[in-house]
Design an enzyme around this catalytic site. Sequence first.
Site, mmCIF file in Angstrom:
data_model
loop_
_atom_site.group_PDB
_atom_site.id
_atom_site.type_symbol
_atom_site.label_atom_id
_atom_site.label_comp_id
_atom_site.label_asym_id
_atom_site.label_seq_id
_atom_site.Cartn_x
_atom_site.Cartn_y
_atom_site.Cartn_z
ATOM 1 N N ARG A 84 -10.206 -11.626 1.641
ATOM 2 C CA ARG A 84 -11.121 -12.620 1.066
ATOM 3 C C ARG A 84 -10.491 -14.017 1.052
ATOM 4 N NH1 ARG A 84 -11.587 -9.193 -4.316
ATOM 5 N NH2 ARG A 84 -11.214 -7.611 -2.719
ATOM 6 N N LYS A 134 0.853 -1.191 0.000
ATOM 7 C CA LYS A 134 0.000 0.000 0.000
ATOM 8 C C LYS A 134 0.887 1.238 0.000
ATOM 9 C CE LYS A 134 -3.951 -1.908 2.553
ATOM 10 N NZ LYS A 134 -5.003 -1.732 1.547
#
Length: 461
Positions: free
Chosen positions: A316, A242
Amino acid sequence: YLLPGKETAVLKMYGFSVPEINYLKKQFSGKKETVKINRLGLWQIIISFKSGSKGPDVLEKLRKAGCDTVSFMNREKIDRAGFTDLSGCSDMAKAFIEGFVLGNYSFQKYFTDKEKTKNTVAELGVLSEYVSSGEAGIIKTVCDAVYKARDLVNEPGNMLTAQKLAGEIVEMGKTSGYHTEVFGKKKIESMKMGGILAVNKGSIQPPTFSVLTWKPEYAVNRKPVVLVGKGVVFDTGGINLKPGKSLEGMKADMAGAAAVAGCMYILASLKVPVYVIALVPATDNRPAQDAYVPHDVIFMHDGSTVEVMNTDAEGRLLLADALSYAKKYKPELVVDIATLTGSAHAAVGHFAAVAMGNASGKWFAKLKKSSEKVHERIVEFPFWDDYKELLKSDVADMKNVGGAHAGAITAGKFLEHFTDYPYIHIDIAGPGYLTKTDSYRGKGGTGTGVRLLADFIMNLY
Ligand code: BES
Ligand code: ZN
Ligand code: ZN
């Protein structure tokens, strides 16, 4: 909320003089809803709402009034308050108390001079015809659970490893009464939970998979409700690192885990007669070691293959393994809660969670009702199979990211692949963690999901 039409009589009963009553009336006849009177350091705060309706909006106003009151007291360095309820309405009084207590939260652990930094308010006495001590106890339990969830979310990544998170969950179970089993790395390997293991490859800290069980013998349901919470204790993004600013707040990437633990704490403390299991897969996500990289193909717990296209879509992968593990319980309903996508945050900001799923409308209606009642609002997104097309991979059963658009929904469709039961997915990327104070939700970890899930489960049957 002064009993409408009886203001004068009521205020007289509480010792206000005629000039004071006239002053108060004048204040309240304008826009003012709160008037503070300083009697040589003993403050009297009178809160009056003209609205006669008792809908969710008024309850939220009262929570905020509770928070405003406690914030004022802390600014004035006051330690105790007595709350006299003249509302004639149990829900309104309870909302005020809840806002007051939740608004008094602060995270002090790492200040060396806590005497200087901590809130002064330590006690709220309640005098109300409509709030029994049992009901006050329930509010206290609920707020305790929210505090615990916030503490977990606010705990930084260097302190809260996956193992530490599991340890905290065990402790909450010991206090409240739910049972916890924690699977370590070996067991996770033996269960072939390839999603969790792939994300964990960049970390020197082992992953954990916690199974929380609340199964009272007097439970009204035979098939359990299963909750699943994302427990990424810090999300750097992994190899898809990030950029600077987006790393901020990523210690909160286990807010889903905190929410389910908080919910279980309430259910067990209050001995709610519902059989509930909660699953918390946990790890950090880092680019070190032999971290997983784009195009890696991994084998998930259910045997399906996933092509990793972005290591920052790690939540996920963890959740997928937990969702396929949940099949063994033949659950009545599974609800997962996760700080899953920037897309959900972008769509609704921090004012709501995004919800979606294939569970029947009756479950959604109940969730919606709870969400309005506790003011942890949800916005339902579409869940059409068209979105699943976007997850087609050239080399594996699925890839872990869809296209540029509808990222919250493609994440949900990815997860649905691992289910075979009625399923609801809640994305709290927006409301789970705040960078600016928002009334009693505070700043930092909010505990979003604790009150929502607990109210939802308490009203399921
Ligand atoms: N933990 C983040 C999602 C998130 C973003 C939570 C902002 C709270 C605030 C998640 O793991 C993530 O990075 N998702 C990616 C997915 C993308 C790579 C498909 C995202 O949303 O950008
Ligand atoms: Zn991520
Ligand atoms: Zn994440």
